[in-house]
Design a protein around this motif. Sequence first.
Motif, short mmCIF file in Angstrom:
data_model
loop_
_atom_site.label_atom_id
_atom_site.label_comp_id
_atom_site.label_asym_id
_atom_site.label_seq_id
_atom_site.Cartn_x
_atom_site.Cartn_y
_atom_site.Cartn_z
N MET A 160 0.84 -1.17 0.00
CA MET A 160 0.00 0.00 0.00
C MET A 160 0.88 1.24 0.00
N THR A 161 0.47 2.23 -0.70
CA THR A 161 1.07 3.55 -0.60
C THR A 161 -0.06 4.53 -0.28
N ALA A 162 0.30 5.61 0.40
CA ALA A 162 -0.70 6.62 0.75
C ALA A 162 0.03 7.92 1.09
N SER A 163 -0.68 9.01 0.95
CA SER A 163 -0.19 10.28 1.47
C SER A 163 -0.57 10.33 2.93
N PHE A 164 0.29 10.96 3.76
CA PHE A 164 -0.07 11.07 5.16
C PHE A 164 0.11 12.50 5.67
N THR A 166 4.65 4.07 2.72
CA THR A 166 4.71 2.86 1.92
C THR A 166 4.68 1.69 2.89
N LEU A 167 3.80 0.73 2.64
CA LEU A 167 3.62 -0.42 3.52
C LEU A 167 3.66 -1.68 2.68
N LYS A 168 4.45 -2.67 3.11
CA LYS A 168 4.55 -3.94 2.39
C LYS A 168 4.62 -5.07 3.40
N LYS A 169 3.85 -6.11 3.16
CA LYS A 169 3.89 -7.28 4.04
C LYS A 169 5.14 -8.08 3.76
N PHE A 189 -3.45 0.24 -3.55
CA PHE A 189 -3.14 -1.12 -3.13
C PHE A 189 -2.60 -1.97 -4.26
N ASN A 190 -1.85 -2.99 -3.87
CA ASN A 190 -1.40 -4.08 -4.75
C ASN A 190 -0.47 -3.65 -5.88
N ALA A 191 0.15 -2.48 -5.76
CA ALA A 191 1.17 -2.11 -6.73
C ALA A 191 2.49 -2.73 -6.27
N PRO A 192 3.34 -3.16 -7.19
CA PRO A 192 4.61 -3.74 -6.77
C PRO A 192 5.48 -2.69 -6.06
N ILE A 193 6.09 -3.11 -4.96
CA ILE A 193 6.98 -2.23 -4.20
C ILE A 193 8.29 -2.96 -4.01
N SER A 194 9.37 -2.33 -4.44
CA SER A 194 10.70 -2.93 -4.34
C SER A 194 11.14 -3.00 -2.88
N ASP A 195 11.84 -4.07 -2.53
CA ASP A 195 12.41 -4.17 -1.18
C ASP A 195 13.44 -3.07 -0.94
N GLY A 196 14.00 -2.52 -2.01
CA GLY A 196 14.94 -1.40 -1.88
C GLY A 196 14.31 -0.17 -1.25
#
Length: 166
Positions: free
Chosen positions: A1-5, A20-23, A144-151
Amino acid sequence: MTASFTQTDRVGKVLTGTLTLKKPGKIRFQYEKGVPILIVGDGKALWFLDYSVGQKQRWPIGNSPLGVLLDPTRDMTKVARVVPGNDPRIISVEAADPKHPEYGRITLVFARNASAPGGLMLQGWVALDAQNNRTTLRLTNQQFNAPISDGTFRFNDPRRNSGPRR
């Protein structure tokens, strides 16, 4: 997930940025330009980085109010409860470790939304630290569900003459 905060601290100071949040257990708070702070959870620890003073602090994820959101090994039935509310579209979950009040308390706020994973959209949270200082975080533009690099969960060490750190 990404979001503005939008983050509001105990004295009313407001900062903005991108979350940015990733399980499992990865999170990044990228603050607005000009704010020399970065918070990164790399799956094991939560790092607080202050580039203006060259400071780096580390906490095990479970030792933070955010542990309820990030620690996949935590048994939520022991630390969290749904808080009754007046609006059936909103679900609040309050969490605190009764064995460790020094970790603080967090109330996560979700809105029912069919397009969100599990039908619940994370709207933000209110965290209270051990000194009862309140920080409120509100989310907008959740994706939601967009690919997020571990970097994304790596960072440069703020201490002088130190190289990159995971």
